[in-house]
Design a protein around this motif. Structure first.
Motif, mmCIF file in Angstrom:
data_model
loop_
_atom_site.group_PDB
_atom_site.id
_atom_site.type_symbol
_atom_site.label_atom_id
_atom_site.label_comp_id
_atom_site.label_asym_id
_atom_site.label_seq_id
_atom_site.Cartn_x
_atom_site.Cartn_y
_atom_site.Cartn_z
ATOM 1 N N GLY A 229 0.666 -1.275 0.274
ATOM 2 C CA GLY A 229 0.340 -0.063 -0.084
ATOM 3 C C GLY A 229 0.794 1.278 -0.200
ATOM 4 N N PRO A 230 0.278 1.988 -0.167
ATOM 5 C CA PRO A 230 1.218 3.921 0.258
ATOM 6 C C PRO A 230 1.889 4.068 1.599
ATOM 7 N N ILE A 231 2.226 4.716 1.348
ATOM 8 C CA ILE A 231 2.572 5.653 2.426
ATOM 9 C C ILE A 231 1.504 7.044 2.876
ATOM 10 N N PRO A 232 1.678 6.518 4.593
ATOM 11 C CA PRO A 232 0.232 7.326 4.559
ATOM 12 C C PRO A 232 0.207 8.580 4.491
ATOM 13 N N SER A 233 -0.706 9.181 4.348
ATOM 14 C CA SER A 233 -0.714 10.818 4.270
ATOM 15 C C SER A 233 -0.499 11.869 5.781
ATOM 16 N N SER A 234 -0.965 10.973 6.038
ATOM 17 C CA SER A 234 -0.686 11.341 8.260
ATOM 18 C C SER A 234 0.615 11.559 8.726
ATOM 19 N N ILE A 235 1.384 10.491 7.907
ATOM 20 C CA ILE A 235 2.802 10.420 8.536
ATOM 21 C C ILE A 235 3.697 12.230 8.245
#
Length: 609
Positions: A229-235
């Motif tokens: 999956g993607p690197i979460p934007s919450s990072i």
């Protein structure tokens, strides 16, 4: 949703904690005698300690006591090798314990559940042992825990969601185990966490959005797992983050634009994933970053000029992607750079002259692109450099003489370009050189005698050029040389006897030249030789019998020369030989019987045998 998860966990925790509290109050406080008894029967300490009746238990190695004489810490010295005795300790008698450090002490078996009774524990380190089994959910009882290290063990199963109840936790390290499954969403409840290390496990699933709740975290290491999956934007919420390691997973999508929010970041490792898209412009705000590795992905687009803003950058690796366009001259502003790796991309155009401004550079790798033009003279300004790899491009023109300034160079790879002219004699200044590869160019002239100055050389490859003249006798100075490949040139004259000084040689390829004269008998000194190929030359005289002394020889090809005389019977002593070609010579006599035993079918055509 996250608050519901954390509140539910907290409610469960309160019930458990209340129950534990009542049991602690109900039980009498352990006496010093019972604490000493727990140590005695654990079998953790050697007989020399246990049998010393004059030594109080607070003076035992690794035992720490408070002012009242109660044990509040155990930090065993390195290498105590507790082994399977871990569960022998009666932890219920050590209820005042706040610190337990058993790292690197050979612990084996499962983590004993009794350890969950240590409700005052703030520090628990069980790392660098051989623990097996799962991480027990009852670890949630250790509500005062601030540091939990169980790295470098064989812990399996999933990470229990109950870990999310340890709200005082600042450091959680479970790396190098056999953990699998997803990271529990309750990880987002650890609001005081500063360091999260789950690397080198078998964790899978997506990186949870809840990771973005860890506002105080400065280290996140999820590398060497199977996250997708993607690197979460919450990072982007982790504005205190200084180290982000996500390499060697299967993360996809593009690098999130919010990565630009992480202005405290110093290390960003995203290599060996499946990331696509272009390098986001927002990364220009990462002015503190020193290590940036985006290699082994599927990134496209150009290398943005804003990279000049990353003035603290020491390591920049974007190799094995699909980056196109030219190398921006602004790279020359990165004066702290020590490692620049852009190899295996689609870069074109010339190397910018500003490359010469990178005075701290130690490694430069631009191989396997479409770079062209000449190698800039300014390359000679990189006095600290030890690796230069410009191979597999389309560079033209001569090798600049300024290359001789790079006296710290250990590896020079210029193979498979279109370089012309002669090999500059200044190359003899590179006395630290271990590897020199100039194969597959259009180099002419003779091999400079200065090549004999390269006493540290291990591998020399000049094959497939247009070199002429004779082999310089000074090549015999290269006593560390293990690989010499000069095939496919126009070299003439005899093989110098000094070649017998190359006693480290394992592969000697001189075929497809115009060499004449005799095979020097000194070749018998090369006792480590595995392959000797002299075919397609003009060598005459007899085959020297002491080739039979090369007992490690596996391949011998002397075909297509003018060799005369008989086949030496000594060749039959080459027990490891698996390839022998003597065809197209003028050899006479019979095939030695001992050779027939090794080779039922021999390549002797066009001889007089």
């Amino acid at each position: 949703m996250m608050s519901i998860i954390c509140n539910m966990s907290l409610a469960v925790l309160i019930i458990i904690a209340f129950s534990c509290y009542n049991s602690i109050v109900a039980a009498p406080a352990p006496s010093k005698q019972s604490e000493a008894s727990a140590l005695l029967y654990s079998k953790w300490w050697s007989p020399s300690v246990i049998d010393n009746t004059t030594l109080p238990h607070c003076a035992w190695p690794g035992v720490l006591c408070d002012a009242s004489g109660s044990i509040d810490g155990i930090r065993l010295p390195y290498g105590y090798q507790i082994g399977g005795n871990f569960s022998n300790m009666n932890f219920s008698l050590l209820s005042r314990l706040t610190s337990l450090d058993l790292s690197s002490n050979g612990l084996a078996g499962k983590i004993p559940l009794q350890i969950c009774t240590l409700s005052r524990l703030t520090y628990l380190d069980l790392s660098f042992n051989s623990l097996t089994g799962e991480l027990p959910p009852c670890v949630q009882n250790l509500t005062r825990l601030q540091v939990l290290w169980i790295s470098y063990n064989h812990i399996s199963g999933s990470i229990p969601p109950e870990v999310g109840n340890l709200e005082r936790l600042t450091d959680l390290n479970l790396e190098f185990n056999l953990l699998n499954g997803a990271v529990p969403l309750t990880i987002g409840c650890l609001h005081n966490l500063q360091s999260l290390r789950f690397s080198s496990n078998n964790l899978s699933g997506s990186i949870p959005l809840e990771l973005g709740n860890l506002a105080k975290t400065n280290v996140v290491d999820l590398s060497f797992n199977n996250f997708t999956g993607p690197i979460p934007s919450s990072i982007g919420n982790l504005t205190s983050l200084t180290y982000l390691y996500l390499q060697r997973n299967r993360l996809g999508g593009s690098i999130p634009l919010v990565i630009g929010n992480l202005t405290s970041l110093t290390d960003l490792y995203l290599q060996k994933n499946q990331l696509g898209g272009s390098i986001p412009l927002q990364m220009c705000t990462l002015s503190r970053v020193t290590h940036l590795d985006l290699s082994f992905n599927s990134l496209i687009g150009e290398l943005p000029p804003y990279v000049q803003n990353l003035t603290r950058l020491q390591v920049l690796r974007i190799s094995y992607n699909h980056i196109s366009g030219s190398i921006p001259p602004e790279l020359g502003n990165l004066e702290r750079l020590t490692d620049l790796n852009l190899k295996v991309n689609l870069l074109n155009g010339a190397i910018p002259l500003t490359i010469g401004c990178l005075h701290n550079l130690q490694s430069l790798r631009f191989s396997s692109n479409n770079l062209s033009g000449s190698i800039p003279l300014e390359l000679g300004n990189l006095a600290k450099i030890n690796v230069v790899d410009l191979s597999l491009n389309t560079f033209t023109g001569p090798i600049p003489s300024s290359i001789g300034n790079l006296t710290s160079l250990t590896s020079l790879y210029l193979q498979r370009n279109k370089l012309g002219g002669s090999i500059p004699p200044e190359i003899g200044n590179l006395t630290s050189l271990n590897y020199l590869d100039l194969q597959g160019n259009q180099l002419g002239g003779s091999i400079p005698p200065e090549i004999g100055n390269l006493m540290s050389l291990i591998s020399l490859n000049l094959r497939g050029n247009q070199l002429d003249g004779s082999l310089p006798p000074k090549i015999g100075n290269l006593k560390n040389l293990a690989y010499l490949d000069l095939r496919g040139n126009q070299l003439s004259g005899s093989i110098p006897p000094e070649v017998g000084n190359l006693t480290s040689m394992t592969y000697l390829y001189l075929q497809e030249n115009k060499l004449s004269g005799c095979i020097p008998s000194q070749i018998g000194n090369l006792k480590s030789l595995v392959a000797l190929k002299l075919h397609e030359n003009r060598i005459h005289c007899a085959i020297p019998s002491n080739i039979g002394d090369l007992r490690d020889l596996r391949q011998l090809d002397l075909s297509s020369n003018n060799l005369v005389g008989e086949i030496p019977v000594q060749l039959g002593k080459l027990g490891w030989l698996n390839y022998l070609d003597l065809h197209n010579n003028s050899l006479s006599g019979s095939i030695p019987d001992n050779l027939k035993a090794i080779f039922p079918i021999l390549l002797f055509s066009a001889t007089k045998i």
